[in-house]
Write an enzyme that holds these catalytic residues in place. Structure first.
Site, PDB file in Angstrom:
ATOM      1  N   LYS A 122      -0.690  -5.324  13.391  1.00  0.00           N
ATOM      2  CA  LYS A 122      -0.528  -4.170  12.492  1.00  0.00           C
ATOM      3  C   LYS A 122      -1.852  -3.429  12.384  1.00  0.00           C
ATOM      4  CE  LYS A 122       0.216  -4.739   7.813  1.00  0.00           C
ATOM      5  NZ  LYS A 122      -0.972  -4.126   7.160  1.00  0.00           N
TER       6      LYS A 122
ATOM      7  N   GLU B   1      -3.697   0.137  10.617  1.00  0.00           N
ATOM      8  CA  GLU B   1      -3.548   1.133   9.550  1.00  0.00           C
ATOM      9  C   GLU B   1      -3.975   2.514  10.022  1.00  0.00           C
ATOM     10  OE1 GLU B   1      -5.539   0.107   5.928  1.00  0.00           O
ATOM     11  OE2 GLU B   1      -4.611  -1.871   5.833  1.00  0.00           O
TER      12      GLU B   1
ATOM     13  N   ASP C  94      -2.673  -8.717  10.938  1.00  0.00           N
ATOM     14  CA  ASP C  94      -3.411  -7.482  10.674  1.00  0.00           C
ATOM     15  C   ASP C  94      -4.614  -7.371  11.593  1.00  0.00           C
ATOM     16  OD1 ASP C  94      -2.546  -5.579   8.857  1.00  0.00           O
ATOM     17  OD2 ASP C  94      -3.196  -6.726   7.109  1.00  0.00           O
TER      18      ASP C  94
ATOM     19  N   GLU D  36       3.362   2.160   2.695  1.00  0.00           N
ATOM     20  CA  GLU D  36       2.889   1.614   1.412  1.00  0.00           C
ATOM     21  C   GLU D  36       2.704   2.726   0.376  1.00  0.00           C
ATOM     22  OE1 GLU D  36      -0.375  -1.151   1.675  1.00  0.00           O
ATOM     23  OE2 GLU D  36      -0.696  -1.110  -0.509  1.00  0.00           O
TER      24      GLU D  36
ATOM     25  N   ASP E 227      -4.737  -8.602   5.906  1.00  0.00           N
ATOM     26  CA  ASP E 227      -6.150  -8.590   5.519  1.00  0.00           C
ATOM     27  C   ASP E 227      -6.301  -8.561   4.000  1.00  0.00           C
ATOM     28  OD1 ASP E 227      -5.416  -5.967   5.116  1.00  0.00           O
ATOM     29  OD2 ASP E 227      -6.924  -5.098   6.457  1.00  0.00           O
ATOM     30  N   SER E 228      -5.162  -8.551   3.284  1.00  0.00           N
ATOM     31  CA  SER E 228      -5.202  -8.784   1.834  1.00  0.00           C
ATOM     32  C   SER E 228      -5.837 -10.139   1.550  1.00  0.00           C
ATOM     33  CB  SER E 228      -3.781  -8.736   1.252  1.00  0.00           C
ATOM     34  OG  SER E 228      -2.922  -9.598   1.962  1.00  0.00           O
TER      35      SER E 228
HETATM   36  O1  KIV Z   1      -2.740  -7.013   4.098  1.00  0.00           O
HETATM   37  C1  KIV Z   1      -1.638  -6.988   3.535  1.00  0.00           C
HETATM   38  O2  KIV Z   1      -1.213  -7.917   2.857  1.00  0.00           O
HETATM   39  C2  KIV Z   1      -0.825  -5.799   3.701  1.00  0.00           C
HETATM   40  C3  KIV Z   1       0.341  -5.645   2.772  1.00  0.00           C
HETATM   41  C4  KIV Z   1      -0.119  -5.022   1.504  1.00  0.00           C
HETATM   42  C5  KIV Z   1       1.432  -4.883   3.382  1.00  0.00           C
HETATM   43  O3  KIV Z   1      -1.102  -4.974   4.528  1.00  0.00           O
END
Ligand code: KIV
Length: 271
Positions: A118, A120, A90, A187, A51-52
Site C-alpha cells: 500500500k 499513500e 504499508d 480515508e 505504518d500506524s
Molecule cells: O497504517 C494504517 O494502519 C493505515 C490505516 C489507517 C488504514 O493505513
C-alpha cells in the site's frame, strides 16, 4: 481425519468477486502472530501491516519514523499466524520516492510474505503503480487523508469536502485504476464521496471514515479494542467494550458488522 476442506485463501480475485457480488469484506491492522491468528479465526479477509505501528506499537506521534525494516519485521510475525487472509504491507514514508527504491522496498516486503503493498498519495502514484504491477506486485493506493502527509495537510482532517476536491479525488482514483492499482483505500472523506468513488471504480474500495458504501472497511486493531489512549476518531468503534466474548468476540462482531452493513453507522461517518 477431518472431511472439511480448509477455507480458501483470500486473494485479489476473491476481493474482486466480492465487489461484483455486492459482498462486503473486513480488513484490520495486525502487527504480530497472535493478532494474525485471531483475525484469521474471526474471518478477517485482509490484514494490514500498517505504518500506524509507529503510533500504536512504537509510541511515536505520527507514522513518519517507521522504516521498511520495521514493516518487514511485522510482516514476518503476521505471516506466521496467517492461514487464509491476505496480507497487505504499508510502504512507509519516503520508501517509494523513485523507481529503484520503490521496487527494492516492495520486493523486501513481498519476500517477507506480503501479498500486496500500500502506497499513500494520489494520481502521482500512477508511475509507481504501473511499475509495481508490471513486476507482479499488487498495489493498494491510499487516498483521501494520507497520514504520511500530515505535515503538508496541516493535521488529520477530513478530505474532499469541497466539490472541486471531491471531483479531483474521483478522477484520480480512476486514473490509478487505469494505471494498474488493484485496490483503493479511502480515508476520512464524506460518505457521499466514499460512495461516488466506490461506484465509479471496478476495483474494490476499502474505507476508513469513508462511510458505509465502500466495498470493504478497515480499522486499526488498537482502535477496534479501545486500547489506544486518547480520544478516538469519529470513525472508530470499540467492539470490545461490554462484549462478554472477549477479544475474539469483538473482532468477530466487527467482521459481522462490516458484512451486514451495520458498521459504520451514521455516527461514525462524515458529511
Ligand atoms: O497504517 C494504517 O494502519 C493505515 C490505516 C489507517 C488504514 O493505513
Amino acid at each position: 481425519m477431518s472431511t472439511q476442506s480448509p477455507a480458501r485463501k483470500v486473494t485479489i480475485t476473491t476481493l474482486q468477486k466480492m465487489k461484483r457480488d455486492g459482498e462486503r469484506f473486513a480488513m484490520m491492522t495486525a502487527y504480530d502472530y497472535c493478532q494474525s491468528v485471531t483475525a484469521n479465526k474471526a474471518g478477517v479477509e485482509v490484514m494490514l501491516v500498517g505504518d500506524s505501528l509507529g503510533m500504536v506499537i512504537q509510541g511515536h506521534d505520527s507514522s513518519l519514523p517507521v522504516t521498511v525494516e520495521d514493516i518487514a519485521y511485522h510482516v514476518r510475525c503476521v505471516r506466521r499466524g496467517n492461514s487464509r487472509g491476505m496480507i497487505m504491507a504499508d510502504m512507509p514514508f519516503m520508501s517509494y520516492f523513485n523507481e529503484v527504491t520503490t521496487l527494492e522496498n516492495a520486493a523486501v516486503l513481498m519476500r517477507e510474505g506480503a501479498h500486496m503493498v500500500k502506497l499513500e498519495g494520489a494520481a502521482w502514484l500512477g508511475k509507481s503503480t504501473k511499475l509495481l504491477a508490471r513486476h507482479g506486485i499488487p498495489v493498494c493506493a491510499h487516498m483521501g487523508l494520507t497520514p504520511q502527509s500530515v505535515n503538508h495537510l496541516g493535521g488529520y482532517r477530513v478530505q474532499g469536502r469541497d466539490p472541486e476536491q471531491a471531483e479531483k479525488i474521483i478522477a484520480e482514483a480512476k486514473q490509478l485504476q487505469d494505471h494498474g492499482a488493484c485496490v483503493i483505500l479511502l480515508e476520512c472523506v464524506p460518505t457521499e464521496l466514499g460512495k461516488a468513488v466506490t461506484d465509479a471504480l471496478d476495483i474494490p474500495v476499502i474505507g476508513i471514515g469513508a462511510g458505509p458504501h465502500t466495498d470493504g472497511q478497515v480499522l486499526v486493531w488498537h482502535d477496534l479494542l479501545g486500547l489506544y489512549p486518547g480520544k478516538p476518531a469519529k470513525f472508530v468503534k470499540n467492539f470490545l467494550e461490554g462484549n462478554p466474548r472477549g477479544i475474539l468476540g469483538a473482532v468477530s462482531d466487527y467482521v459481522q458488522a462490516v458484512k451486514d452493513g451495520s458498521f459504520p453507522a451514521p455516527e461514525h461517518c462524515y458529511d
